[in-house]
Design a protein around this motif. Structure first.
Motif, PDB file in Angstrom:
ATOM      1  N   SER A   1       0.837  -1.199   0.000  1.00 18.58           N
ATOM      2  CA  SER A   1       0.000   0.000   0.000  1.00 18.58           C
ATOM      3  C   SER A   1       0.870   1.247   0.000  1.00 18.58           C
ATOM      4  O   SER A   1       2.029   1.225   0.404  1.00 18.58           O
ATOM      5  N   SER A   2       0.262   2.321  -0.470  1.00 16.40           N
ATOM      6  CA  SER A   2       0.872   3.647  -0.472  1.00 16.40           C
ATOM      7  C   SER A   2      -0.139   4.595   0.176  1.00 16.40           C
ATOM      8  O   SER A   2      -1.132   4.155   0.750  1.00 16.40           O
ATOM      9  N   ILE A   3       0.078   5.852   0.044  1.00 15.54           N
ATOM     10  CA  ILE A   3      -0.827   6.833   0.656  1.00 15.54           C
ATOM     11  C   ILE A   3      -2.243   6.703   0.105  1.00 15.54           C
ATOM     12  O   ILE A   3      -3.216   6.721   0.851  1.00 15.54           O
TER      13      ILE A   3
ATOM     14  N   LEU B   1      -3.233   4.199  -2.449  1.00 17.93           N
ATOM     15  CA  LEU B   1      -3.534   2.956  -3.141  1.00 17.93           C
ATOM     16  C   LEU B   1      -3.246   1.728  -2.301  1.00 17.93           C
ATOM     17  O   LEU B   1      -2.364   1.742  -1.450  1.00 17.93           O
ATOM     18  N   SER B   2      -3.971   0.663  -2.603  1.00 15.73           N
ATOM     19  CA  SER B   2      -3.658  -0.671  -2.102  1.00 15.73           C
ATOM     20  C   SER B   2      -3.427  -1.561  -3.308  1.00 15.73           C
ATOM     21  O   SER B   2      -4.177  -1.502  -4.283  1.00 15.73           O
ATOM     22  N   LEU B   3      -2.400  -2.391  -3.227  1.00 19.89           N
ATOM     23  CA  LEU B   3      -2.123  -3.385  -4.249  1.00 19.89           C
ATOM     24  C   LEU B   3      -2.336  -4.747  -3.601  1.00 19.89           C
ATOM     25  O   LEU B   3      -1.740  -5.048  -2.562  1.00 19.89           O
ATOM     26  N   ARG B   4      -3.223  -5.532  -4.198  1.00 20.70           N
ATOM     27  CA  ARG B   4      -3.561  -6.845  -3.652  1.00 20.70           C
ATOM     28  C   ARG B   4      -3.818  -7.808  -4.790  1.00 20.70           C
ATOM     29  O   ARG B   4      -3.879  -7.420  -5.958  1.00 20.70           O
ATOM     30  N   GLU B   5      -3.996  -9.064  -4.425  1.00 18.07           N
ATOM     31  CA  GLU B   5      -4.289 -10.083  -5.417  1.00 18.07           C
ATOM     32  C   GLU B   5      -5.647  -9.804  -6.070  1.00 18.07           C
ATOM     33  O   GLU B   5      -6.567  -9.294  -5.423  1.00 18.07           O
ATOM     34  N   HIS B   6      -5.763 -10.137  -7.344  1.00 16.61           N
ATOM     35  CA  HIS B   6      -7.066 -10.072  -8.005  1.00 16.61           C
ATOM     36  C   HIS B   6      -7.986 -11.124  -7.389  1.00 16.61           C
ATOM     37  O   HIS B   6      -7.579 -12.269  -7.182  1.00 16.61           O
ATOM     38  N   LEU B   7      -9.205 -10.736  -7.103  1.00 15.10           N
ATOM     39  CA  LEU B   7     -10.195 -11.615  -6.506  1.00 15.10           C
ATOM     40  C   LEU B   7     -11.303 -11.907  -7.511  1.00 15.10           C
ATOM     41  O   LEU B   7     -11.508 -11.146  -8.461  1.00 15.10           O
ATOM     42  N   ASP B   8     -12.046 -12.981  -7.265  1.00 13.07           N
ATOM     43  CA  ASP B   8     -13.190 -13.275  -8.123  1.00 13.07           C
ATOM     44  C   ASP B   8     -14.160 -12.101  -8.172  1.00 13.07           C
ATOM     45  O   ASP B   8     -14.775 -11.834  -9.204  1.00 13.07           O
TER      46      ASP B   8
ATOM     47  N   LEU C   1       3.581   1.752  -9.496  1.00 16.78           N
ATOM     48  CA  LEU C   1       4.817   1.178 -10.028  1.00 16.78           C
ATOM     49  C   LEU C   1       5.999   1.381  -9.082  1.00 16.78           C
ATOM     50  O   LEU C   1       6.889   0.529  -9.018  1.00 16.78           O
ATOM     51  N   LYS C   2       6.013   2.468  -8.339  1.00 14.53           N
ATOM     52  CA  LYS C   2       7.087   2.660  -7.349  1.00 14.53           C
ATOM     53  C   LYS C   2       7.089   1.521  -6.332  1.00 14.53           C
ATOM     54  O   LYS C   2       8.152   1.038  -5.936  1.00 14.53           O
ATOM     55  N   LEU C   3       5.904   1.093  -5.915  1.00 16.26           N
ATOM     56  CA  LEU C   3       5.809  -0.037  -4.987  1.00 16.26           C
ATOM     57  C   LEU C   3       6.337  -1.323  -5.625  1.00 16.26           C
ATOM     58  O   LEU C   3       7.064  -2.090  -4.984  1.00 16.26           O
ATOM     59  N   VAL C   4       5.979  -1.546  -6.876  1.00 13.79           N
ATOM     60  CA  VAL C   4       6.404  -2.755  -7.579  1.00 13.79           C
ATOM     61  C   VAL C   4       7.917  -2.746  -7.800  1.00 13.79           C
ATOM     62  O   VAL C   4       8.581  -3.780  -7.655  1.00 13.79           O
ATOM     63  N   ILE C   5       8.472  -1.592  -8.102  1.00 11.01           N
ATOM     64  CA  ILE C   5       9.922  -1.484  -8.305  1.00 11.01           C
ATOM     65  C   ILE C   5      10.667  -1.827  -7.019  1.00 11.01           C
ATOM     66  O   ILE C   5      11.640  -2.596  -7.029  1.00 11.01           O
ATOM     67  N   VAL C   6      10.225  -1.288  -5.910  1.00 10.09           N
ATOM     68  CA  VAL C   6      10.853  -1.612  -4.621  1.00 10.09           C
ATOM     69  C   VAL C   6      10.727  -3.111  -4.348  1.00 10.09           C
ATOM     70  O   VAL C   6      11.695  -3.764  -3.928  1.00 10.09           O
TER      71      VAL C   6
ATOM     72  N   LYS D   1       0.644 -10.237 -10.521  1.00 14.53           N
ATOM     73  CA  LYS D   1      -0.150  -9.129 -11.038  1.00 14.53           C
ATOM     74  C   LYS D   1      -1.092  -8.671  -9.936  1.00 14.53           C
ATOM     75  O   LYS D   1      -1.917  -9.438  -9.458  1.00 14.53           O
ATOM     76  N   TRP D   2      -0.917  -7.411  -9.533  1.00 14.87           N
ATOM     77  CA  TRP D   2      -1.708  -6.842  -8.457  1.00 14.87           C
ATOM     78  C   TRP D   2      -2.922  -6.088  -9.007  1.00 14.87           C
ATOM     79  O   TRP D   2      -2.830  -5.405 -10.029  1.00 14.87           O
ATOM     80  N   ALA D   3      -4.023  -6.178  -8.299  1.00 16.41           N
ATOM     81  CA  ALA D   3      -5.161  -5.290  -8.516  1.00 16.41           C
ATOM     82  C   ALA D   3      -4.819  -3.986  -7.802  1.00 16.41           C
ATOM     83  O   ALA D   3      -4.346  -4.004  -6.667  1.00 16.41           O
ATOM     84  N   VAL D   4      -5.041  -2.870  -8.466  1.00 19.90           N
ATOM     85  CA  VAL D   4      -4.776  -1.563  -7.862  1.00 19.90           C
ATOM     86  C   VAL D   4      -6.112  -0.983  -7.411  1.00 19.90           C
ATOM     87  O   VAL D   4      -7.030  -0.801  -8.221  1.00 19.90           O
ATOM     88  N   ILE D   5      -6.192  -0.709  -6.110  1.00 18.50           N
ATOM     89  CA  ILE D   5      -7.428  -0.223  -5.508  1.00 18.50           C
ATOM     90  C   ILE D   5      -7.208   1.199  -5.017  1.00 18.50           C
ATOM     91  O   ILE D   5      -6.252   1.472  -4.279  1.00 18.50           O
ATOM     92  N   LEU D   6      -8.076   2.107  -5.429  1.00 24.18           N
ATOM     93  CA  LEU D   6      -8.050   3.480  -4.933  1.00 24.18           C
ATOM     94  C   LEU D   6      -8.743   3.476  -3.578  1.00 24.18           C
ATOM     95  O   LEU D   6      -9.956   3.278  -3.487  1.00 24.18           O
ATOM     96  N   ASP D   7      -7.961   3.672  -2.524  1.00 26.91           N
ATOM     97  CA  ASP D   7      -8.482   3.515  -1.165  1.00 26.91           C
ATOM     98  C   ASP D   7      -9.625   4.472  -0.835  1.00 26.91           C
ATOM     99  O   ASP D   7     -10.581   4.090  -0.169  1.00 26.91           O
ATOM    100  N   ALA D   8      -9.536   5.713  -1.296  1.00 31.57           N
ATOM    101  CA  ALA D   8     -10.547   6.707  -0.943  1.00 31.57           C
ATOM    102  C   ALA D   8     -11.951   6.283  -1.380  1.00 31.57           C
ATOM    103  O   ALA D   8     -12.936   6.654  -0.753  1.00 31.57           O
ATOM    104  N   LYS D   9     -12.032   5.510  -2.470  1.00 32.20           N
ATOM    105  CA  LYS D   9     -13.328   5.081  -2.983  1.00 32.20           C
ATOM    106  C   LYS D   9     -13.501   3.567  -2.938  1.00 32.20           C
ATOM    107  O   LYS D   9     -14.534   3.056  -3.355  1.00 32.20           O
ATOM    108  N   SER D  10     -12.489   2.853  -2.490  1.00 31.85           N
ATOM    109  CA  SER D  10     -12.486   1.382  -2.507  1.00 31.85           C
ATOM    110  C   SER D  10     -12.873   0.855  -3.886  1.00 31.85           C
ATOM    111  O   SER D  10     -13.715  -0.037  -4.023  1.00 31.85           O
ATOM    112  N   VAL D  11     -12.242   1.415  -4.919  1.00 27.40           N
ATOM    113  CA  VAL D  11     -12.595   1.058  -6.283  1.00 27.40           C
ATOM    114  C   VAL D  11     -11.363   0.527  -7.021  1.00 27.40           C
ATOM    115  O   VAL D  11     -10.248   1.005  -6.830  1.00 27.40           O
TER     116      VAL D  11
END
Length: 177
Positions: A7-9, A11-18, A113-118, A66-76
């Protein structure tokens, strides 16, 4: 094997779910989103579900993450970022990213991508990461250059997409640069 969530400020990066299948379908059926992604659009929700299942299998087999990118403010769900081909003797991997056009121009791709690079350098212990980009995709070229990548080569007429041959730029970043 536990999937590496990050996660970042914003975003959350997590596994893709059904439960991401509708959003994943909407993203990959959008012609403007996949235009430079190196693939065709998908045609059905069942195809999206199959791809999500394949993402999980590829992770378990250490072929890609491959991460799903979730915008935390909207959980989208706003996109996907990943790294593939990282289990090789050369200690390198290839990045990918795709975002819904409504979330372009907000810096989300850069943030994710900064998270993925690290992760690539610190957890996977890669020495090099690269991206293959259509050089006419000015936004992607600019994005990777801002992240420290340099354009190392242009492969002329390297891929055949939408009825024509296109050039591909190889952008690279090493751990020590």
């Amino acid at each position: 094997m536990s999937f590496p969530n990050m996660s970042s400020i914003r975003l959350s990066l997590r596994e893709h779910l059904d439960s991401d299948a509708n959003d994943y379908y909407n993203l990959l059926s959008d012609e403007s989103a996949v235009r430079y992604y190196g693939r065709n659009t998908i045609d059905s929700l069942s195809e999206a579900k199959s791809e999500i299942s394949a993402l999980h299998t590829k992770y378990l087999m250490s072929e890609s993450i491959k991460w799903a990118v979730i915008l935390d403010a909207k959980s989208v769900y706003i996109g996907s970022v990943g790294i593939k081909d990282f289990t090789n003797q050369h200690h390198r991997g290839t990045l990918s990213c795709i975002f819904s056009p409504r979330y372009w121009h907000f810096g989300y791709a850069s943030e994710a991508l900064k998270l993925v690079i690290v992760y690539a350098f610190e957890t996977l212990k890669l020495n090099r990461i690269q991206a293959y980009v259509d050089p006419i995709n000015v936004r992607a070229m600019s994005l990777f250059k801002k992240l420290g990548f340099s354009c190392e080569a242009i492969l002329h007429e390297y891929e055949f997409e939408r009825g024509r041959f296109i050039d591909i730029a190889i952008l690279g970043l090493t751990k020590n640069k």
